[in-house]
Design a protein around this motif. Sequence first.
Motif, PDB file in Angstrom:
ATOM      1  N   ILE A  12       0.809  -1.209   0.000  1.00  0.00           N
ATOM      2  CA  ILE A  12       0.000   0.000   0.000  1.00  0.00           C
ATOM      3  C   ILE A  12       0.846   1.263   0.000  1.00  0.00           C
ATOM      4  O   ILE A  12       0.438   2.291  -0.557  1.00  0.00           O
ATOM      5  CB  ILE A  12      -0.994  -0.018   1.187  1.00  0.00           C
ATOM      6  CG1 ILE A  12      -2.007   1.128   1.084  1.00  0.00           C
ATOM      7  CG2 ILE A  12      -0.252   0.073   2.517  1.00  0.00           C
ATOM      8  CD1 ILE A  12      -2.999   0.949  -0.013  1.00  0.00           C
ATOM      9  N   THR A  13       2.047   1.210   0.571  1.00  0.00           N
ATOM     10  CA  THR A  13       2.870   2.411   0.625  1.00  0.00           C
ATOM     11  C   THR A  13       3.306   2.872  -0.764  1.00  0.00           C
ATOM     12  O   THR A  13       3.490   4.061  -0.988  1.00  0.00           O
ATOM     13  CB  THR A  13       4.111   2.217   1.523  1.00  0.00           C
ATOM     14  OG1 THR A  13       4.886   1.140   1.032  1.00  0.00           O
ATOM     15  CG2 THR A  13       3.707   1.989   2.964  1.00  0.00           C
TER      16      THR A  13
ATOM     17  N   VAL B  55       4.979   7.196   8.717  1.00  0.00           N
ATOM     18  CA  VAL B  55       4.733   6.427   9.937  1.00  0.00           C
ATOM     19  C   VAL B  55       4.848   4.935   9.644  1.00  0.00           C
ATOM     20  O   VAL B  55       5.454   4.181  10.415  1.00  0.00           O
ATOM     21  CB  VAL B  55       3.362   6.790  10.539  1.00  0.00           C
ATOM     22  CG1 VAL B  55       2.976   5.832  11.644  1.00  0.00           C
ATOM     23  CG2 VAL B  55       3.380   8.221  11.058  1.00  0.00           C
ATOM     24  N   ILE B  56       4.275   4.488   8.525  1.00  0.00           N
ATOM     25  CA  ILE B  56       4.379   3.070   8.149  1.00  0.00           C
ATOM     26  C   ILE B  56       5.846   2.668   7.996  1.00  0.00           C
ATOM     27  O   ILE B  56       6.262   1.601   8.439  1.00  0.00           O
ATOM     28  CB  ILE B  56       3.592   2.793   6.853  1.00  0.00           C
ATOM     29  CG1 ILE B  56       2.089   2.939   7.107  1.00  0.00           C
ATOM     30  CG2 ILE B  56       3.905   1.402   6.305  1.00  0.00           C
ATOM     31  CD1 ILE B  56       1.238   2.965   5.844  1.00  0.00           C
ATOM     32  N   TRP B  57       6.628   3.532   7.357  1.00  0.00           N
ATOM     33  CA  TRP B  57       8.047   3.258   7.142  1.00  0.00           C
ATOM     34  C   TRP B  57       8.888   3.480   8.400  1.00  0.00           C
ATOM     35  O   TRP B  57      10.053   3.071   8.429  1.00  0.00           O
ATOM     36  CB  TRP B  57       8.606   4.172   6.055  1.00  0.00           C
ATOM     37  CG  TRP B  57       8.224   3.817   4.662  1.00  0.00           C
ATOM     38  CD1 TRP B  57       7.595   2.690   4.217  1.00  0.00           C
ATOM     39  CD2 TRP B  57       8.451   4.619   3.511  1.00  0.00           C
ATOM     40  NE1 TRP B  57       7.426   2.750   2.865  1.00  0.00           N
ATOM     41  CE2 TRP B  57       7.940   3.927   2.399  1.00  0.00           C
ATOM     42  CE3 TRP B  57       9.026   5.863   3.311  1.00  0.00           C
ATOM     43  CZ2 TRP B  57       8.002   4.424   1.111  1.00  0.00           C
ATOM     44  CZ3 TRP B  57       9.082   6.363   2.023  1.00  0.00           C
ATOM     45  CH2 TRP B  57       8.579   5.645   0.935  1.00  0.00           C
ATOM     46  N   ARG B  58       8.335   4.144   9.412  1.00  0.00           N
ATOM     47  CA  ARG B  58       9.079   4.545  10.616  1.00  0.00           C
ATOM     48  C   ARG B  58      10.308   5.383  10.256  1.00  0.00           C
ATOM     49  O   ARG B  58      11.402   5.220  10.803  1.00  0.00           O
ATOM     50  CB  ARG B  58       9.493   3.321  11.436  1.00  0.00           C
ATOM     51  CG  ARG B  58       8.328   2.584  12.026  1.00  0.00           C
ATOM     52  CD  ARG B  58       8.797   1.466  12.939  1.00  0.00           C
ATOM     53  NE  ARG B  58       7.675   0.701  13.420  1.00  0.00           N
ATOM     54  CZ  ARG B  58       7.340  -0.502  12.970  1.00  0.00           C
ATOM     55  NH1 ARG B  58       8.056  -1.084  12.030  1.00  0.00           N
ATOM     56  NH2 ARG B  58       6.295  -1.136  13.460  1.00  0.00           N
ATOM     57  N   GLU B  59      10.112   6.296   9.313  1.00  0.00           N
ATOM     58  CA  GLU B  59      11.173   7.187   8.843  1.00  0.00           C
ATOM     59  C   GLU B  59      10.985   8.533   9.533  1.00  0.00           C
ATOM     60  O   GLU B  59      10.186   9.364   9.121  1.00  0.00           O
ATOM     61  CB  GLU B  59      11.096   7.334   7.324  1.00  0.00           C
ATOM     62  CG  GLU B  59      12.219   8.105   6.707  1.00  0.00           C
ATOM     63  CD  GLU B  59      13.559   7.415   6.852  1.00  0.00           C
ATOM     64  OE1 GLU B  59      14.523   8.115   7.212  1.00  0.00           O
ATOM     65  OE2 GLU B  59      13.637   6.198   6.631  1.00  0.00           O
ATOM     66  N   TYR B  60      11.712   8.731  10.630  1.00  0.00           N
ATOM     67  CA  TYR B  60      11.459   9.853  11.518  1.00  0.00           C
ATOM     68  C   TYR B  60      11.707  11.213  10.879  1.00  0.00           C
ATOM     69  O   TYR B  60      10.997  12.171  11.184  1.00  0.00           O
ATOM     70  CB  TYR B  60      12.248   9.695  12.817  1.00  0.00           C
ATOM     71  CG  TYR B  60      11.827   8.448  13.557  1.00  0.00           C
ATOM     72  CD1 TYR B  60      10.550   8.344  14.099  1.00  0.00           C
ATOM     73  CD2 TYR B  60      12.671   7.351  13.663  1.00  0.00           C
ATOM     74  CE1 TYR B  60      10.135   7.200  14.752  1.00  0.00           C
ATOM     75  CE2 TYR B  60      12.264   6.197  14.316  1.00  0.00           C
ATOM     76  CZ  TYR B  60      10.991   6.129  14.854  1.00  0.00           C
ATOM     77  OH  TYR B  60      10.572   4.986  15.485  1.00  0.00           O
ATOM     78  N   SER B  61      12.662  11.311   9.996  1.00  0.00           N
ATOM     79  CA  SER B  61      12.898  12.609   9.344  1.00  0.00           C
ATOM     80  C   SER B  61      11.697  12.996   8.475  1.00  0.00           C
ATOM     81  O   SER B  61      11.296  14.168   8.459  1.00  0.00           O
ATOM     82  CB  SER B  61      14.178  12.567   8.508  1.00  0.00           C
ATOM     83  OG  SER B  61      14.087  11.582   7.495  1.00  0.00           O
TER      84      SER B  61
ATOM     85  N   ILE C  70      -0.660  14.942   4.816  1.00  0.00           N
ATOM     86  CA  ILE C  70      -1.230  13.874   5.655  1.00  0.00           C
ATOM     87  C   ILE C  70      -0.999  12.510   5.024  1.00  0.00           C
ATOM     88  O   ILE C  70      -0.652  11.543   5.718  1.00  0.00           O
ATOM     89  CB  ILE C  70      -2.722  14.142   5.908  1.00  0.00           C
ATOM     90  CG1 ILE C  70      -2.886  15.349   6.837  1.00  0.00           C
ATOM     91  CG2 ILE C  70      -3.412  12.920   6.495  1.00  0.00           C
ATOM     92  CD1 ILE C  70      -4.296  15.888   6.925  1.00  0.00           C
ATOM     93  N   VAL C  71      -1.161  12.422   3.702  1.00  0.00           N
ATOM     94  CA  VAL C  71      -0.915  11.139   3.021  1.00  0.00           C
ATOM     95  C   VAL C  71       0.540  10.733   3.187  1.00  0.00           C
ATOM     96  O   VAL C  71       0.860   9.591   3.537  1.00  0.00           O
ATOM     97  CB  VAL C  71      -1.307  11.218   1.525  1.00  0.00           C
ATOM     98  CG1 VAL C  71      -0.895   9.953   0.788  1.00  0.00           C
ATOM     99  CG2 VAL C  71      -2.806  11.462   1.369  1.00  0.00           C
ATOM    100  N   TRP C  72       1.468  11.684   2.965  1.00  0.00           N
ATOM    101  CA  TRP C  72       2.882  11.374   3.133  1.00  0.00           C
ATOM    102  C   TRP C  72       3.236  11.100   4.591  1.00  0.00           C
ATOM    103  O   TRP C  72       4.117  10.290   4.877  1.00  0.00           O
ATOM    104  CB  TRP C  72       3.762  12.495   2.575  1.00  0.00           C
ATOM    105  CG  TRP C  72       4.324  12.137   1.239  1.00  0.00           C
ATOM    106  CD1 TRP C  72       3.971  12.645   0.035  1.00  0.00           C
ATOM    107  CD2 TRP C  72       5.332  11.153   0.975  1.00  0.00           C
ATOM    108  NE1 TRP C  72       4.694  12.036  -0.956  1.00  0.00           N
ATOM    109  CE2 TRP C  72       5.543  11.121  -0.408  1.00  0.00           C
ATOM    110  CE3 TRP C  72       6.065  10.295   1.772  1.00  0.00           C
ATOM    111  CZ2 TRP C  72       6.456  10.268  -1.013  1.00  0.00           C
ATOM    112  CZ3 TRP C  72       6.982   9.439   1.173  1.00  0.00           C
ATOM    113  CH2 TRP C  72       7.178   9.437  -0.196  1.00  0.00           C
TER     114      TRP C  72
END
Length: 77
Positions: A5-6, A48-54, A41-43
């Motif tokens: 889905i990502t 969040v799904i990727w846990r990519e904090y930056s 919001i979509v990004w």
Amino acid sequence: MKRDITFYLKWLGTAILIFGTIVNSAGFYPEGPLILAVGGIVWLAVSVIWREYSLIVVNAAMTFAALAGLAWKYDYY
């Protein structure tokens, strides 16, 4: 190759942000910032799904800035 889905969300978010930038550049207000906030919001969901904090920080800040600017402009504070 199976896509998750990502894959679709990131391209949807990218298309929304490009469209929002065009609308914003054409001077449509408040439509431009609203569309940009939706793309953010979509990004943000992808981040969040990727846990990519930056990316989480960037998209949360940009979405907040767009919505806070609209709230300030229309005296929702």
